[in-house]
Write a protein that holds these residues in place. Structure first.
Motif, PDB file in Angstrom:
ATOM      1  N   GLU A 236       0.816  -1.210   0.000  1.00 19.31           N
ATOM      2  CA  GLU A 236       0.000   0.000   0.000  1.00 19.31           C
ATOM      3  C   GLU A 236       0.854   1.267   0.000  1.00 19.31           C
ATOM      4  O   GLU A 236       0.548   2.235  -0.708  1.00 19.31           O
ATOM      5  CB  GLU A 236      -0.916   0.012   1.226  1.00 19.31           C
ATOM      6  N   HIS A 237       1.919   1.272   0.788  1.00 17.41           N
ATOM      7  CA  HIS A 237       2.741   2.476   0.906  1.00 17.41           C
ATOM      8  C   HIS A 237       3.460   2.794  -0.405  1.00 17.41           C
ATOM      9  O   HIS A 237       3.573   3.964  -0.791  1.00 17.41           O
ATOM     10  CB  HIS A 237       3.744   2.312   2.049  1.00 17.41           C
ATOM     11  N   GLU A 238       3.910   1.774  -1.118  1.00 21.72           N
ATOM     12  CA  GLU A 238       4.532   2.003  -2.422  1.00 21.72           C
ATOM     13  C   GLU A 238       3.515   2.564  -3.397  1.00 21.72           C
ATOM     14  O   GLU A 238       3.829   3.444  -4.204  1.00 21.72           O
ATOM     15  CB  GLU A 238       5.117   0.692  -2.950  1.00 21.72           C
ATOM     16  N   ALA A 239       2.269   2.064  -3.320  1.00 21.80           N
ATOM     17  CA  ALA A 239       1.220   2.557  -4.204  1.00 21.80           C
ATOM     18  C   ALA A 239       0.910   4.023  -3.911  1.00 21.80           C
ATOM     19  O   ALA A 239       0.707   4.825  -4.834  1.00 21.80           O
ATOM     20  CB  ALA A 239      -0.038   1.709  -4.038  1.00 21.80           C
ATOM     21  N   VAL A 240       0.884   4.390  -2.642  1.00 18.62           N
ATOM     22  CA  VAL A 240       0.639   5.786  -2.269  1.00 18.62           C
ATOM     23  C   VAL A 240       1.737   6.682  -2.827  1.00 18.62           C
ATOM     24  O   VAL A 240       1.460   7.745  -3.393  1.00 18.62           O
ATOM     25  CB  VAL A 240       0.549   5.930  -0.732  1.00 18.62           C
ATOM     26  N   GLU A 241       2.985   6.267  -2.688  1.00 14.78           N
ATOM     27  CA  GLU A 241       4.099   7.073  -3.206  1.00 14.78           C
ATOM     28  C   GLU A 241       4.048   7.180  -4.717  1.00 14.78           C
ATOM     29  O   GLU A 241       4.364   8.235  -5.295  1.00 14.78           O
ATOM     30  CB  GLU A 241       5.433   6.470  -2.748  1.00 14.78           C
ATOM     31  N   ALA A 242       3.644   6.102  -5.389  1.00 14.66           N
ATOM     32  CA  ALA A 242       3.542   6.137  -6.848  1.00 14.66           C
ATOM     33  C   ALA A 242       2.463   7.131  -7.284  1.00 14.66           C
ATOM     34  O   ALA A 242       2.639   7.866  -8.264  1.00 14.66           O
ATOM     35  CB  ALA A 242       3.226   4.740  -7.387  1.00 14.66           C
ATOM     36  N   LEU A 243       1.364   7.171  -6.562  1.00 14.06           N
ATOM     37  CA  LEU A 243       0.302   8.135  -6.880  1.00 14.06           C
ATOM     38  C   LEU A 243       0.797   9.562  -6.691  1.00 14.06           C
ATOM     39  O   LEU A 243       0.582  10.428  -7.549  1.00 14.06           O
ATOM     40  CB  LEU A 243      -0.918   7.879  -5.994  1.00 14.06           C
ATOM     41  N   ARG A 244       1.440   9.816  -5.579  1.00 13.62           N
ATOM     42  CA  ARG A 244       1.921  11.168  -5.302  1.00 13.62           C
ATOM     43  C   ARG A 244       2.963  11.617  -6.318  1.00 13.62           C
ATOM     44  O   ARG A 244       2.959  12.757  -6.769  1.00 13.62           O
ATOM     45  CB  ARG A 244       2.485  11.224  -3.889  1.00 13.62           C
ATOM     46  N   CYS A 252      -6.140  19.909  -4.106  1.00 20.79           N
ATOM     47  CA  CYS A 252      -7.478  19.371  -4.364  1.00 20.79           C
ATOM     48  C   CYS A 252      -7.615  17.896  -4.021  1.00 20.79           C
ATOM     49  O   CYS A 252      -8.744  17.393  -3.961  1.00 20.79           O
ATOM     50  CB  CYS A 252      -7.860  19.595  -5.825  1.00 20.79           C
ATOM     51  N   TRP A 253      -6.527  17.182  -3.835  1.00 20.30           N
ATOM     52  CA  TRP A 253      -6.651  15.757  -3.564  1.00 20.30           C
ATOM     53  C   TRP A 253      -5.618  15.287  -2.549  1.00 20.30           C
ATOM     54  O   TRP A 253      -4.583  15.931  -2.348  1.00 20.30           O
ATOM     55  CB  TRP A 253      -6.549  14.930  -4.846  1.00 20.30           C
ATOM     56  N   ALA A 254      -5.905  14.174  -1.918  1.00 21.06           N
ATOM     57  CA  ALA A 254      -5.001  13.566  -0.947  1.00 21.06           C
ATOM     58  C   ALA A 254      -5.249  12.065  -0.952  1.00 21.06           C
ATOM     59  O   ALA A 254      -6.302  11.592  -1.384  1.00 21.06           O
ATOM     60  CB  ALA A 254      -5.212  14.146   0.442  1.00 21.06           C
ATOM     61  N   VAL A 255      -4.269  11.312  -0.471  1.00 22.34           N
ATOM     62  CA  VAL A 255      -4.393   9.854  -0.448  1.00 22.34           C
ATOM     63  C   VAL A 255      -3.834   9.324   0.862  1.00 22.34           C
ATOM     64  O   VAL A 255      -2.874   9.869   1.403  1.00 22.34           O
ATOM     65  CB  VAL A 255      -3.655   9.212  -1.654  1.00 22.34           C
ATOM     66  N   THR A 256      -4.456   8.273   1.368  1.00 27.83           N
ATOM     67  CA  THR A 256      -4.007   7.667   2.605  1.00 27.83           C
ATOM     68  C   THR A 256      -4.435   6.201   2.619  1.00 27.83           C
ATOM     69  O   THR A 256      -5.137   5.738   1.708  1.00 27.83           O
ATOM     70  CB  THR A 256      -4.601   8.396   3.830  1.00 27.83           C
ATOM     71  N   THR A 257      -4.021   5.464   3.645  1.00 30.01           N
ATOM     72  CA  THR A 257      -4.443   4.076   3.812  1.00 30.01           C
ATOM     73  C   THR A 257      -4.910   3.859   5.249  1.00 30.01           C
ATOM     74  O   THR A 257      -4.340   4.421   6.183  1.00 30.01           O
ATOM     75  CB  THR A 257      -3.307   3.079   3.507  1.00 30.01           C
ATOM     76  N   ARG A 258      -5.942   3.051   5.387  1.00 28.64           N
ATOM     77  CA  ARG A 258      -6.482   2.695   6.695  1.00 28.64           C
ATOM     78  C   ARG A 258      -7.049   1.283   6.612  1.00 28.64           C
ATOM     79  O   ARG A 258      -7.821   0.972   5.725  1.00 28.64           O
ATOM     80  CB  ARG A 258      -7.597   3.662   7.123  1.00 28.64           C
ATOM     81  N   GLN A 259      -6.645   0.437   7.548  1.00 30.84           N
ATOM     82  CA  GLN A 259      -7.212  -0.915   7.641  1.00 30.84           C
ATOM     83  C   GLN A 259      -7.130  -1.685   6.325  1.00 30.84           C
ATOM     84  O   GLN A 259      -8.034  -2.442   5.962  1.00 30.84           O
ATOM     85  CB  GLN A 259      -8.668  -0.845   8.107  1.00 30.84           C
ATOM     86  N   GLY A 260      -6.033  -1.482   5.571  1.00 33.56           N
ATOM     87  CA  GLY A 260      -5.866  -2.189   4.311  1.00 33.56           C
ATOM     88  C   GLY A 260      -6.630  -1.592   3.150  1.00 33.56           C
ATOM     89  O   GLY A 260      -6.696  -2.194   2.077  1.00 33.56           O
ATOM     90  N   VAL A 261      -7.217  -0.408   3.362  1.00 31.15           N
ATOM     91  CA  VAL A 261      -7.971   0.271   2.300  1.00 31.15           C
ATOM     92  C   VAL A 261      -7.228   1.541   1.900  1.00 31.15           C
ATOM     93  O   VAL A 261      -6.968   2.403   2.739  1.00 31.15           O
ATOM     94  CB  VAL A 261      -9.389   0.645   2.768  1.00 31.15           C
ATOM     95  N   LEU A 262      -6.880   1.646   0.623  1.00 33.18           N
ATOM     96  CA  LEU A 262      -6.305   2.887   0.106  1.00 33.18           C
ATOM     97  C   LEU A 262      -7.456   3.793  -0.309  1.00 33.18           C
ATOM     98  O   LEU A 262      -8.347   3.381  -1.052  1.00 33.18           O
ATOM     99  CB  LEU A 262      -5.387   2.609  -1.083  1.00 33.18           C
TER     100      LEU A 262
END
Length: 302
Positions: A236-244, A252-262
């Protein structure tokens, strides 16, 4: 037998009626099922009542020579093109073990102004994905007209290691016509579970009369919002960094992960910007989620 499976076999509602008082109620239902047949995902169930159905399933990603079954693409059709007072839409889809379905719509959904009685509309979507199954829920945007009143509920139930990626894009009012969303009330509710355990529960009222609607701590006067979710990513963390890194920094947008949900959120003023953000995020996340490149549904190009 699960509650979802029980609902598939229950009689579809038939209490629709052409009434124009505060008891008006026009129902439409659609139940879909997807299973693996000879190594390919097939739509094995399609049961509808009222103006809600599907085109024939498509398999644009199927590559038998490469041993790649790909996804079964299905377009959900609602000929009226929108919801009015008294409409009650019920959409159910079950993706079986190891099956892969991509569901989308041919055009934007419209939520029209409530009638003189203020009767609300309702839309209830129930999505169930069995172990090793994959579901992509990618409807085109929803346009809410001033004075619209209703409830939009999305429930997603995952089993085992099932994976899911989806989004909801909502545009409020018609700014280009100087018709803002100044009255009415829409409530959105999301419920995502894995093996019955809640992973993401959310309730969001959209009410122009509430301080939250204009407050900086809430809607902040934004006319467009979007939520994208992905469940089942290996990293999940690699996916978040790839998005950013790929989508760039924006207020206008932000991304995070909680309980296995991006979760990726957009809050702004541009419908096309929100749609493009979600589409590009899907292109980034899909290979990481299922190991396949994004394959644009043909209906988006028409």
């Amino acid at each position: 037998m699960t509650a979802f499976e029980t609902s598939l076999d229950a009689p579809l509602p038939n209490d629709s009626g052409h009434r124009f008082d505060d008891g008006r109620h026009w129902a439409a239902s659609l139940e879909l099922g997807f299973e693996i047949r000879e190594g390919v995902t097939r739509m094995t169930r399609s049961r509808h009542r009222g103006p809600l159905r599907v085109q024939r399933p498509f398999h644009p990603e199927e590559r038998p020579a490469e041993g790649r079954p790909g996804a079964c693409h299905v377009y959900l059709l609602h000929p009226p093109g929108g919801l009015v007072s008294g409409d009650a839409l019920s959409i159910g889809a079950r993706v079986g073990a190891k099956a892969h379905a991509l569901l989308t719509t041919p055009a934007a959904n419209r939520l029209y102004k409530a009638d003189s009685h203020g009767v609300a509309w309702h839309q209830h979507t129930r999505l169930h994905v069995a172990a090793e199954g994959v579901l992509e829920w990618l409807p085109q945007e929803t346009l809410a007209f001033d004075g619209s009143c209703g409830e939009q509920v999305t429930e997603i139930a995952l089993e085992g290691d099932a994976r899911c990626l989806g989004w909801e894009v909502m545009a409020l009012g018609r700014p280009a016509s100087a018709l803002p969303f100044a009255s009415g009330r829409i409530e959105q509710r999301f419920r995502l579970t894995r093996d019955g355990r809640p992973l993401w529960l959310e309730r969001q009222p959209l009410d122009p009369a509430h301080p939250r609607f204009l407050g900086r701590w809430g809607q902040g006067g934004a006319t467009v919002q979007a939520t994208l979710w992905a469940v089942g990513l290996a990293d999940e963390h690699e996916a978040v960094e790839a998005l950013r890194e790929t989508l760039g920094v924006s207020i206008c947008w932000a991304v995070t992960t909680r309980q296995g949900v991006l979760l990726l959120r957009y809050l702004g003023q541009e419908r096309n910007e929100a749609w493009d953000l979600c589409r590009r995020a899907w292109e980034i996340l899909r290979p990481r989620l299922i190991g396949l490149p994004a394959h644009t549904p043909r209906i988006w190009l028409t």
